[in-house]
Design a protein around this motif. Structure first.
Motif, short mmCIF file in Angstrom:
data_model
loop_
_atom_site.label_atom_id
_atom_site.label_comp_id
_atom_site.label_asym_id
_atom_site.label_seq_id
_atom_site.Cartn_x
_atom_site.Cartn_y
_atom_site.Cartn_z
N SER A 423 3.43 6.66 0.86
CA SER A 423 4.60 7.03 0.07
C SER A 423 5.64 5.92 0.06
CB SER A 423 5.23 8.32 0.63
OG SER A 423 5.57 8.16 1.99
N HIS A 424 6.42 5.90 -1.02
CA HIS A 424 7.59 5.05 -1.19
C HIS A 424 7.24 3.58 -0.99
CE1 HIS A 424 12.07 4.16 -0.45
NE2 HIS A 424 11.92 4.47 -1.73
N THR A 425 7.84 2.91 0.00
CA THR A 425 7.60 1.46 0.16
C THR A 425 6.40 1.18 1.05
OG1 THR A 425 9.18 1.32 1.99
CG2 THR A 425 10.02 0.88 -0.21
N SER A 426 5.72 2.20 1.56
CA SER A 426 4.51 1.96 2.33
C SER A 426 3.47 1.27 1.46
CB SER A 426 3.95 3.28 2.87
OG SER A 426 4.75 3.78 3.90
N PHE A 435 2.76 -4.70 -3.95
CA PHE A 435 1.85 -4.09 -2.99
C PHE A 435 0.95 -5.14 -2.35
CE2 PHE A 435 3.11 -0.28 -5.28
CZ PHE A 435 3.22 0.63 -4.24
N ALA A 436 0.67 -4.94 -1.07
CA ALA A 436 -0.15 -5.88 -0.32
C ALA A 436 -1.63 -5.66 -0.56
CB ALA A 436 0.15 -5.77 1.17
N LEU A 437 -1.99 -4.53 -1.20
CA LEU A 437 -3.38 -4.24 -1.52
C LEU A 437 -3.40 -3.39 -2.78
CD1 LEU A 437 -4.67 -1.62 1.11
CD2 LEU A 437 -2.30 -2.02 0.57
N ASP A 438 -4.52 -3.42 -3.50
CA ASP A 438 -4.57 -2.74 -4.80
C ASP A 438 -5.26 -1.38 -4.73
OD1 ASP A 438 -7.20 -3.43 -4.43
OD2 ASP A 438 -7.30 -4.80 -6.15
N HIS A 439 -5.53 -0.89 -3.52
CA HIS A 439 -6.31 0.34 -3.37
C HIS A 439 -5.54 1.58 -3.81
CE1 HIS A 439 -8.45 -2.53 -0.90
NE2 HIS A 439 -9.47 -1.70 -0.81
N PHE A 440 -4.20 1.50 -3.89
CA PHE A 440 -3.43 2.67 -4.31
C PHE A 440 -3.41 2.83 -5.82
CE2 PHE A 440 -0.54 2.04 -0.34
CZ PHE A 440 -1.61 2.43 0.48
N GLY A 441 -3.83 1.82 -6.54
CA GLY A 441 -3.93 1.94 -7.99
C GLY A 441 -2.61 1.90 -8.73
N VAL A 442 -1.60 1.25 -8.15
CA VAL A 442 -0.29 1.19 -8.80
C VAL A 442 0.28 -0.22 -8.69
CG1 VAL A 442 0.34 3.62 -8.56
CG2 VAL A 442 0.80 2.05 -6.68
N GLU A 443 1.15 -0.53 -9.63
CA GLU A 443 1.89 -1.79 -9.63
C GLU A 443 3.36 -1.49 -9.35
OE1 GLU A 443 3.31 -5.24 -12.83
OE2 GLU A 443 1.77 -3.75 -13.39
N TYR A 444 3.97 -2.26 -8.48
CA TYR A 444 5.36 -2.04 -8.08
C TYR A 444 6.31 -2.62 -9.13
CZ TYR A 444 9.61 -2.29 -5.21
OH TYR A 444 10.89 -2.17 -4.72
N GLY A 476 13.65 7.02 -5.19
CA GLY A 476 12.29 6.52 -5.12
C GLY A 476 12.16 5.12 -5.67
N VAL A 477 10.93 4.69 -5.85
CA VAL A 477 10.65 3.41 -6.50
C VAL A 477 9.89 3.70 -7.80
CG1 VAL A 477 10.60 2.14 -4.33
CG2 VAL A 477 8.46 3.07 -5.26
N ARG A 478 9.88 2.70 -8.68
CA ARG A 478 9.14 2.82 -9.93
C ARG A 478 7.81 2.11 -9.79
NH1 ARG A 478 11.27 0.31 -14.60
NH2 ARG A 478 9.77 1.63 -15.70
N VAL A 479 6.75 2.78 -10.22
CA VAL A 479 5.42 2.17 -10.20
C VAL A 479 4.74 2.43 -11.54
CG1 VAL A 479 5.13 2.35 -7.69
CG2 VAL A 479 4.36 4.23 -9.17
N ARG A 480 3.77 1.58 -11.84
CA ARG A 480 2.93 1.76 -13.04
C ARG A 480 1.50 1.95 -12.57
NH1 ARG A 480 3.58 -3.02 -15.45
NH2 ARG A 480 5.33 -2.31 -16.75
N ALA A 481 0.84 3.02 -13.05
CA ALA A 481 -0.54 3.28 -12.67
C ALA A 481 -1.48 2.41 -13.49
CB ALA A 481 -0.88 4.75 -12.88
N ASN A 482 -2.53 1.91 -12.84
CA ASN A 482 -3.54 1.17 -13.60
C ASN A 482 -4.57 2.13 -14.19
OD1 ASN A 482 -5.53 1.76 -11.65
ND2 ASN A 482 -5.02 -0.06 -10.47
N GLY A 483 -5.50 1.60 -14.94
CA GLY A 483 -6.43 2.44 -15.68
C GLY A 483 -7.38 3.25 -14.83
#
Length: 658
Positions: A423-426, A435-444, A476-483
């Motif tokens: 969650s959040h900045t984790s 993000f330090a890894l792309d496994h969450f599927g979102v762009e900061y 919160g923070v804003r993120v964009r989900a990838n496909g």
């Protein structure tokens, strides 16, 4: 000491006694002292060599520090009396606080970066904090050696082993010699850590010169990741956590879940006091002391109850009547706790591992602990040095920033099939730029413009959540989900942020329009929330946030180790006695209430009735019963779970599956 030989029923007997009080220990009678402890079922008592006032309570060569009102070898007589009854007697030595030596050697008091002597100001009651890098430490070593030479020492408890950002002359020179910049707060903190670690290492080495077997513990009021760097100086861990004092009722369940992963025997230390240490005449209700001690057992810990000896040297009968009422029950339950190890399947990474805690009980960790405990999940608290392989779910609450090494660990865990709830900045890099890894599927995309904003749950995250927009009280923070990701919630903007320029009604403005930003995203076996949902739940208790988080856990962990039909106020722990072939389920129902303006307190047991328990076991048990009474419990096995129903749980129940 091994875990199985650690005593279950301990007393930590404070004796911080001013030199202004005379006729010390005039009412002390060795046999009566030991008999009172024995009748209260006590099997270990920590006794005082030197206290925070700097007074020594035995026949010492440091005559200047011997309590002026003492005319006997109090420590020696105490040890001899309790040893005759098989009661263990570790010895207490105050380290960071010694008011007598602070007055004699003010140059040894810690000096803040602003030039203030650390501790109580001149006209306020209290102690000054001594620097562990000062010449005073030589006195600590010499006095410790004297104790080791004079007495049969079962163990040593060194107290107030901590160091603030001291800028005394020796510390400034030490930082300079070590290549550290005293003007940098983080480097000052690093120096403080080195000072404490060096002291612990030197102290333990000295102890071992005289005694190879005694136990050693260094107390700083908390055990956490900062304890790791000198863990080899300890033999065991004592978790000081008086819930009615500044620790609160959330400190112990969070701390013990971390401490038990450090591979050492551990105990939970509470107090008999209504409030905090030295609360003479203050007694917590027996049910409150039951809760503290039975909670320790449920988490695989031993018990320690804090008391303070009256200056006259006589134990208070009422105190030990209170303790006896609990410790006799503990004694009856011990056979099902010896060698018991907690069974868990979820790991919560603590912000303390990164130095990001915002209080003694971090808000994000507290929220995660509350959520999982209320839902009866079995979990540990971990850092990045622990093994995560046994866990099915890893929780990164709100602020677990990941450097390259830590990101690699999380990625490898996910790739091995582990699930992650973040969650959040984790997951962000330490620079918080992505993000330090792309496994969450979102762009900061950065911090959210609006706060509060709103979250509308979708799909499986919406189960039992009211179908509307729910306020998120914390930014919160804003993120964009990838496909490859599935949006499980969308963010709604308010009309505007409340300010002097524009506001509407009493609080925040209502939801205005949906955005393209997801508030929660699932990719594979990971779920990510854009808000600090754990801290928010811990602070505000919003039902919708709780349910969305529980839905997320259920998606990632659909078949938990245990399912219990009990209210969220019930606490459930599962332990395993491997050598006995037993699994033990602890059910506790004691509710700390905010009934009083100055403290929360457990004031009564509230029985539970018809509690259904379904425990996952690989094969059917041969026997199911309640301990310690060996009362049979009817059960059924469906090839996956053992199902039982308890007609009544009155405070604490232990269901044994053999």
């Amino acid at each position: 000491m091994t875990f199985d030989t650690m005593r279950f029923r301990q007393i930590h007997l404070d004796f911080h006694t001013s030199e202004k009080i005379d006729q010390i220990a005039q009412s002390f009678e060795p046999e009566a002292f030991a008999q009172t402890l024995e009748q209260a079922a006590v099997d270990s008592v920590t006794l005082f060599a030197r206290c925070h006032h700097g007074m020594i309570y035995y026949d010492t060569r440091f005559e200047h520090a011997r309590h002026p009102g003492l005319t006997r070898d109090l420590l020696g007589e105490q040890i001899e009396a309790v040893h005759k009854r098989g009661i263990r007697a570790p010895i207490y030595i105050s380290v960071g606080l010694d008011e007598h030596m602070a007055r004699r050697h003010p140059e040894c008091i810690e000096l803040s970066p602003e030039g203030r002597l650390q501790g109580a100001p001149p006209l306020k009651a209290g102690w000054r904090k001594l620097c562990l890098n000062s010449a005073y430490i030589d006195y600590v070593f010499e006095q410790t050696a004297e104790v080791l030479q004079r007495y049969p020492v079962d163990g040593l408890f060194f107290d107030i082993v901590s160091q603030r950002e001291c800028c005394c002359g020796r510390c400034l020179q030490g930082m300079d010699d070590a290549g550290l910049d005293p003007e940098d707060p983080e480097q000052r903190r690093e120096w403080s850590r080195r000072v404490v670690d060096r002291y612990r290492s030197r102290q333990s080495a000295l102890v071992r010169e005289y005694n190879k077997e005694c136990t050693i513990f260094y107390n700083a009021g908390h055990v956490g990741p900062q304890t790791r760097s000198s863990l080899d100086a300890y033999t065991h861990l004592e978790l000081e956590s008086l819930p009615t004092a500044s620790w609160g009722y959330d400190h112990f369940p969070l701390t013990v879940r971390y401490a038990r992963k450090l591979g050492m025997p551990y105990l939970g230390m509470t107090g008999k006091f209504q409030k905090s240490w030295a609360d003479f005449g203050g007694f917590k209700p027996q049910v409150a002391l039951e809760y503290d001690c039975f909670s320790a057992l449920a988490h695989g810990a031993r018990c320690s109850v804090g008391d303070q000896l009256h200056p006259n040297g006589a134990l208070d009968p009422a105190t030990y009547d209170l303790i006896a009422g609990v410790y006799r029950s503990v004694a009856a339950k011990e056979p099902w706790c010896i060698g018991a190890r907690p069974l868990t399947e979820i790991a919560v990474v603590t912000p303390e591992a990164l130095g990001l805690e915002d209080a003694r009980v971090d808000s994000s960790a507290r929220g995660a602990m509350r959520l999982l405990q209320e839902a009866h999940y079995q979990f540990d608290v971990v850092d990045f040095e622990m093994d995560w392989d046994a866990y099915r779910l890893l929780v990164l609450p709100d602020k677990i920033l990941l450097n390259e090494e830590h990101a690699q660990r999380v990625a490898e865990y996910i790739e091995r099939g582990g699930c992650v709830l973040a969650s959040h900045t984790s997951g962000l890099r330490p620079d918080r730029q992505g993000f330090a890894l792309d496994h969450f599927g979102v762009e900061y995309l950065g911090e959210s413009e609006y706060s509060p904003d709103y979250l509308e749950a979708k799909g499986p995250l919406a189960d039992q959540v009211r179908p509307t927009q729910h306020v998120m009280y914390d930014r919160g923070v804003r993120v964009r989900a990838n496909g490859e990701s599935e949006a499980l919630a969308i963010v709604w903007e308010p009309y505007f942020n409340r300010s002097w320029r524009h506001f509407t009604s009493h609080f925040h403005s209502p939801p205005h329009q949906p955005t393209d930003d997801p508030g929660a995203v699932r990719r594979g076996n990971c779920i990510y929330f854009a808000h600090p949902v754990f801290a928010s739940y811990g602070r505000h208790g919003a039902e919708a946030v709780r349910q969305m988080l529980l839905n997320a856990v259920a998606i990632l962990l659909p078949d938990p180790l245990i399912q219990v039909g009990a209210p969220s106020t019930a606490q459930v722990s599962v332990t395993r006695q491997e050598m006995k072939g037993r699994t033990v389920v602890h059910l506790l129902h004691y509710i700390p209430e905010a009934r009083y303006s100055e403290l929360n307190l457990v004031v009564e047991r509230i029985p539970l009735h018809n509690v259904n328990v379904a425990l996952s076991l690989p094969e059917a048990p041969t026997n199911v019963y309640l301990a310690p009474g060996n009362e049979p419990v009817p059960w059924e096995y469906d090839k996956e779970r053992v199902h039982v129903t308890l007609e009544r749980v009155d405070g604490h129940a232990m269901i044994v599956f053999e």
